[in-house]
Design a protein around this motif. Structure first.
Motif: not given
Length: 298
Positions: A26-34, A87-92
């Protein structure tokens, strides 16, 4: 105790800070969206770009819906993460590991560190490398610039006998040439594999990246000789005569990039295919963009 060799003052995010900042997807997705939409989500579908977007509470089939083109989308849409189930965190984390390792990160290491299959890690890393290729227009370098070429390929003495039997020559023969142009004012480098190192190819790389009339520094390779007649202020050092610096005339900057790049080749990757070489060049420690051309030979 003396100081450790090399730079010890690099700044950046530690692994502990990374996991504190991104404890979950969730935190990773929020960061990518912003990062992608600082002023709010916009439709990423080709030809749209509308800001008239609604949130989908169920997040199905995707978390956003464009009211203009009526298509659903997410922060993954039309990015290297497109259609990925990771997951978004895996990508980051993959991006973090690849950016912070000066000599590159192999797919095998990503496979172990991320807990994904080797096949997944390989595709993941190449998608990220491809994203680093700047396909957009850029301002020509005003100079002075340094231009040099290098050759990528294994050493004959390390090859199996049947591989050595296929070799047709020595030196750069049977290897892939990579040419790079470094702008001293900005430290920006534009580099990429080329089919050969003839005068049309190497001078063409300069014309593609550098303003006419700029100062161009090279070695004594004869392929660079036409630069003066093309309107460039050309000066060269004679490496064959052990001349490496003559006042401002040298190619040490671009050669430093090749040195680090080859350390990654030898110590991290061990082999780079011609098909994907331009992506590995993009992963070099100095920002490299805009692939000049892709070699046509197999």
């Amino acid at each position: 105790m003396g100081k450790a060799p090399g730079r010890n003052d690099r700044k950046g995010m530690t692994l502990i800070e990374f996991f504190d900042r991104f404890p979950d997807d969730t935190a990773a997705e929020r960061y990518l969206a912003e990062a992608r939409w600082p002023d709010g989500p916009r439709c990423p579908h080709d030809g749209c770009g509308s800001a008239n977007v609604q949130m989908v509470k169920s997040r199905k089939p995707q978390p956003f819906r464009c009211r203009t083109c009526r298509k659903h989308f997410s922060v993954r849409t039309n990015t290297p993460m497109h259609a990925s189930n990771l997951g978004f965190r895996v990508w980051l984390l993959a991006m973090y590991l690849m950016v912070t390792n000066l000599k590159g990160t192999s797919s095998m290491k990503l496979h172990r560190d991320l807990g994904v299959t080797y096949r997944t890690a390989w595709h993941l890393s190449h998608r990220i490398r491809e994203a680093w290729t700047d396909q957009q227009t850029f301002s020509l370098f005003a100079g002075p610039v340094e231009v040099d070429e290098t050759y990528i390929g294994g050493k004959a003495k390390n090859m199996h006998a049947h591989k050595r039997a296929q070799l047709t020559g020595r030196g750069g023969v049977d290897k892939t040439a990579v040419v790079g142009v470094k702008d001293r004012a900005t430290n920006r480098v534009i580099a990429g594999p080329v089919a050969d190192t003839t005068a049309p190819t190497l001078t063409g790389a300069v014309e593609t990246t550098t303003e006419q009339g700029a100062t161009v520094f090279t070695d004594e390779h004869k392929a660079y000789t036409p630069l003066a007649s093309l309107g460039y202020a050309h000066a060269a050092v004679a490496h064959s005569a052990r001349e490496f610096v003559r006042g401002p005339v040298h190619t040490n900057g671009i050669e430093s990039l090749w040195s680090m790049f080859k350390r990654g080749y030898v110590g991290t990757y061990h082999q780079m295919s011609v098909k994907h070489l331009h992506r590995y060049v993009n992963e070099s420690p100095v920002a490299t963009t805009c692939v000049l051309s892709t070699p046509t030979r197999s």
